[in-house]
Design a protein around this motif. Structure first.
Motif, PDB file in Angstrom:
ATOM      1  N   ALA A 150      -8.334  -2.573   8.144  1.00  0.00           N
ATOM      2  CA  ALA A 150      -9.579  -3.331   8.224  1.00  0.00           C
ATOM      3  C   ALA A 150      -9.795  -4.219   7.004  1.00  0.00           C
ATOM      4  O   ALA A 150     -10.596  -5.150   7.045  1.00  0.00           O
ATOM      5  CB  ALA A 150     -10.757  -2.370   8.388  1.00  0.00           C
ATOM      6  N   ARG A 151      -9.094  -3.953   5.913  1.00  0.00           N
ATOM      7  CA  ARG A 151      -9.255  -4.736   4.694  1.00  0.00           C
ATOM      8  C   ARG A 151      -8.335  -5.944   4.648  1.00  0.00           C
ATOM      9  O   ARG A 151      -8.326  -6.688   3.675  1.00  0.00           O
ATOM     10  CB  ARG A 151      -8.976  -3.859   3.463  1.00  0.00           C
ATOM     11  N   ASP A 152      -7.554  -6.162   5.705  1.00  0.00           N
ATOM     12  CA  ASP A 152      -6.553  -7.227   5.670  1.00  0.00           C
ATOM     13  C   ASP A 152      -6.389  -7.793   7.077  1.00  0.00           C
ATOM     14  O   ASP A 152      -6.977  -7.298   8.038  1.00  0.00           O
ATOM     15  CB  ASP A 152      -5.223  -6.646   5.158  1.00  0.00           C
ATOM     16  N   ASP A 153      -5.602  -8.823   7.181  1.00  0.00           N
ATOM     17  CA  ASP A 153      -5.312  -9.417   8.480  1.00  0.00           C
ATOM     18  C   ASP A 153      -4.080  -8.796   9.123  1.00  0.00           C
ATOM     19  O   ASP A 153      -3.620  -9.284  10.161  1.00  0.00           O
ATOM     20  CB  ASP A 153      -5.080 -10.930   8.324  1.00  0.00           C
ATOM     21  N   HIS A 154      -3.543  -7.769   8.532  1.00  0.00           N
ATOM     22  CA  HIS A 154      -2.342  -7.117   9.055  1.00  0.00           C
ATOM     23  C   HIS A 154      -2.627  -5.649   9.354  1.00  0.00           C
ATOM     24  O   HIS A 154      -3.596  -5.080   8.858  1.00  0.00           O
ATOM     25  CB  HIS A 154      -1.183  -7.221   8.038  1.00  0.00           C
ATOM     26  N   LEU A 155      -1.751  -5.070  10.175  1.00  0.00           N
ATOM     27  CA  LEU A 155      -1.837  -3.645  10.466  1.00  0.00           C
ATOM     28  C   LEU A 155      -0.912  -2.888   9.511  1.00  0.00           C
ATOM     29  O   LEU A 155       0.195  -3.331   9.206  1.00  0.00           O
ATOM     30  CB  LEU A 155      -1.431  -3.359  11.914  1.00  0.00           C
ATOM     31  N   TYR A 156      -1.389  -1.709   9.031  1.00  0.00           N
ATOM     32  CA  TYR A 156      -0.616  -0.915   8.074  1.00  0.00           C
ATOM     33  C   TYR A 156      -0.432   0.509   8.583  1.00  0.00           C
ATOM     34  O   TYR A 156      -1.300   1.067   9.270  1.00  0.00           O
ATOM     35  CB  TYR A 156      -1.316  -0.886   6.712  1.00  0.00           C
ATOM     36  N   VAL A 157       0.697   1.089   8.202  1.00  0.00           N
ATOM     37  CA  VAL A 157       1.016   2.482   8.507  1.00  0.00           C
ATOM     38  C   VAL A 157       1.005   3.260   7.197  1.00  0.00           C
ATOM     39  O   VAL A 157       1.509   2.789   6.175  1.00  0.00           O
ATOM     40  CB  VAL A 157       2.393   2.601   9.189  1.00  0.00           C
ATOM     41  N   ARG A 158       0.405   4.434   7.222  1.00  0.00           N
ATOM     42  CA  ARG A 158       0.344   5.295   6.037  1.00  0.00           C
ATOM     43  C   ARG A 158       1.566   6.215   6.050  1.00  0.00           C
ATOM     44  O   ARG A 158       1.666   7.117   6.878  1.00  0.00           O
ATOM     45  CB  ARG A 158      -0.948   6.105   6.076  1.00  0.00           C
ATOM     46  N   GLN A 186       3.075   5.762   0.478  1.00  0.00           N
ATOM     47  CA  GLN A 186       2.800   4.336   0.380  1.00  0.00           C
ATOM     48  C   GLN A 186       2.321   3.806   1.736  1.00  0.00           C
ATOM     49  O   GLN A 186       2.453   4.460   2.769  1.00  0.00           O
ATOM     50  CB  GLN A 186       4.058   3.574  -0.034  1.00  0.00           C
ATOM     51  N   TYR A 187       1.741   2.598   1.698  1.00  0.00           N
ATOM     52  CA  TYR A 187       1.437   1.863   2.923  1.00  0.00           C
ATOM     53  C   TYR A 187       2.567   0.869   3.180  1.00  0.00           C
ATOM     54  O   TYR A 187       3.157   0.320   2.249  1.00  0.00           O
ATOM     55  CB  TYR A 187       0.125   1.083   2.780  1.00  0.00           C
ATOM     56  N   ARG A 188       2.837   0.617   4.464  1.00  0.00           N
ATOM     57  CA  ARG A 188       3.774  -0.437   4.840  1.00  0.00           C
ATOM     58  C   ARG A 188       3.265  -1.134   6.093  1.00  0.00           C
ATOM     59  O   ARG A 188       2.385  -0.623   6.802  1.00  0.00           O
ATOM     60  CB  ARG A 188       5.163   0.143   5.093  1.00  0.00           C
ATOM     61  N   ARG A 189       3.797  -2.319   6.343  1.00  0.00           N
ATOM     62  CA  ARG A 189       3.377  -3.094   7.513  1.00  0.00           C
ATOM     63  C   ARG A 189       3.763  -2.385   8.806  1.00  0.00           C
ATOM     64  O   ARG A 189       4.818  -1.775   8.914  1.00  0.00           O
ATOM     65  CB  ARG A 189       4.041  -4.477   7.488  1.00  0.00           C
ATOM     66  N   PHE A 190       2.876  -2.469   9.789  1.00  0.00           N
ATOM     67  CA  PHE A 190       3.135  -1.938  11.132  1.00  0.00           C
ATOM     68  C   PHE A 190       4.233  -2.772  11.803  1.00  0.00           C
ATOM     69  O   PHE A 190       4.271  -3.998  11.691  1.00  0.00           O
ATOM     70  CB  PHE A 190       1.856  -1.991  11.961  1.00  0.00           C
ATOM     71  N   ARG A 196      -0.121   5.529  14.787  1.00  0.00           N
ATOM     72  CA  ARG A 196       0.380   5.580  13.417  1.00  0.00           C
ATOM     73  C   ARG A 196      -0.350   4.576  12.517  1.00  0.00           C
ATOM     74  O   ARG A 196      -0.200   4.622  11.305  1.00  0.00           O
ATOM     75  CB  ARG A 196       1.881   5.294  13.386  1.00  0.00           C
ATOM     76  N   VAL A 197      -1.127   3.703  13.097  1.00  0.00           N
ATOM     77  CA  VAL A 197      -1.826   2.689  12.316  1.00  0.00           C
ATOM     78  C   VAL A 197      -2.950   3.337  11.503  1.00  0.00           C
ATOM     79  O   VAL A 197      -3.708   4.171  12.013  1.00  0.00           O
ATOM     80  CB  VAL A 197      -2.410   1.596  13.233  1.00  0.00           C
ATOM     81  N   ASP A 198      -3.043   2.982  10.230  1.00  0.00           N
ATOM     82  CA  ASP A 198      -4.158   3.412   9.393  1.00  0.00           C
ATOM     83  C   ASP A 198      -5.224   2.332   9.510  1.00  0.00           C
ATOM     84  O   ASP A 198      -5.150   1.289   8.846  1.00  0.00           O
ATOM     85  CB  ASP A 198      -3.705   3.585   7.934  1.00  0.00           C
ATOM     86  N   TRP A 199      -6.253   2.572  10.367  1.00  0.00           N
ATOM     87  CA  TRP A 199      -7.220   1.533  10.690  1.00  0.00           C
ATOM     88  C   TRP A 199      -8.135   1.222   9.509  1.00  0.00           C
ATOM     89  O   TRP A 199      -8.578   0.077   9.347  1.00  0.00           O
ATOM     90  CB  TRP A 199      -8.047   1.954  11.917  1.00  0.00           C
TER      91      TRP A 199
END
Length: 290
Positions: A52-60, A33-37, A45-48
């Protein structure tokens, strides 16, 4: 076999509703799953691409993949062919439960293997792979699970009628538990093996040796049969509880989903709970309890 696979998948889907899986985030290879950074985490660890599809950073996050394996052994010996009028053979119930449990476990991120028949796998078509392994098994089916060395992180599920002498059953599960693996014994019985409905002149046949015994008044054996059965099960239950394993009795006239749900909920719980049989404490001794 295809019919059993389809039935197992149907039962697994029924039981899966409302169940919480056993999956966890961790260091595996498969996407979970993805979760917030979280501030303070390493930037690598950030999935760039996803961020890029959102205003938040996500970790895979990836799936947890420790060396945990569930070994499932269905008894395929001749005594499992027994079925009283209106009931399916015990062998079919053992296979359906084995396939359905494997479906649930693999969907929850576990690996499933079959001793001497199939290496541990997390394949999404696990029921089909197990069915193929059963069909292609090179050895004749035995009354007890083969001796093998599971890892301490493993769990073992044994599905059979366990009418072998109680001392042999206890010796085998002690061998399997020597590494520290947890285990669950499920004794699958036909309703006639619970109620001993026989009367009059009856011929009993031992399904593996072919030995026959003819009695004139079978109903006169019922009381002794009950006592022998209670002793047999008590010895197996004591051996299982001594090792921290569970022991359950399941009748083929009960829904398969009932056993599947109870067994799945017990997995990973230490295996110390044991279930009493429903509908009495008898069992038809097709092999002869000791």
């Amino acid at each position: 076999m295809p019919r059993l696979v389809l039935e197992a998948r149907r039962i697994a889907l029924t039981v899966q509703h409302g169940l919480h899986g056993r999956r966890r985030a961790g260091s595996g290879e498969n996407f979970w799953q993805y979760r917030r950074f979280i501030d303070g985490e390493p930037a690598n660890r950030v999935d760039w691409r996803r961020s890029a599809r959102d205003d938040h950073l996500y970790v895979r996050e990836r799936e947890w993949e420790a060396a945990h394996t569930v070994w499932i052994w269905p008894d395929l010996s001749p005594s499992m062919d027994y079925a009283s009028r209106g009931q399916a053979p015990k062998r079919e119930r053992a296979l359906i439960i084995a396939f359905a449990l494997a479906e649930l476990l693999v969907k929850g991120g576990e690996r499933v293997g079959m001793p001497e028949m199939m290496r541990p796998s997390a394949n999404r078509r696990i029921a089909e792979r197990m069915a193929e392994s059963v069909v292609l098994a090179p050895r004749l089916p035995a009354s007890l699970p083969p001796p093998f060395a599971p890892s301490p992180l493993s769990e073992i599920v044994l599905l059979g009628d366990f009418w072998s002498p109680a001392s042999e059953v206890a010796e085998r599960i002690e061998l399997l538990a020597a590494s520290g693996a947890q285990g669950h014994l499920v004794q699958i019985v036909d309703p006639a093996e619970e109620t001993f409905p026989f009367s009059g002149r009856i011929e009993f046949r031992e399904p593996e040796s072919g030995d026959r015994l003819t009695v004139g008044r079978a109903e006169s054996w019922r009381a002794d049969y009950d006592l022998k059965l209670v002793e047999h099960r008590a010895r197996i239950r004591a051996a299982a509880e001594r090792l921290g394993w569970s022991f359950t009795v399941h009748r083929t006239d009960r829904p398969a989903s009932e056993l599947l749900l109870a067994l799945h909920m017990r997995m990973g719980a230490g295996g110390t709970a044991s279930a009493a049989p429903k509908g009495g404490g008898r069992a038809f001794v097709s092999r002869g309890p000791a």
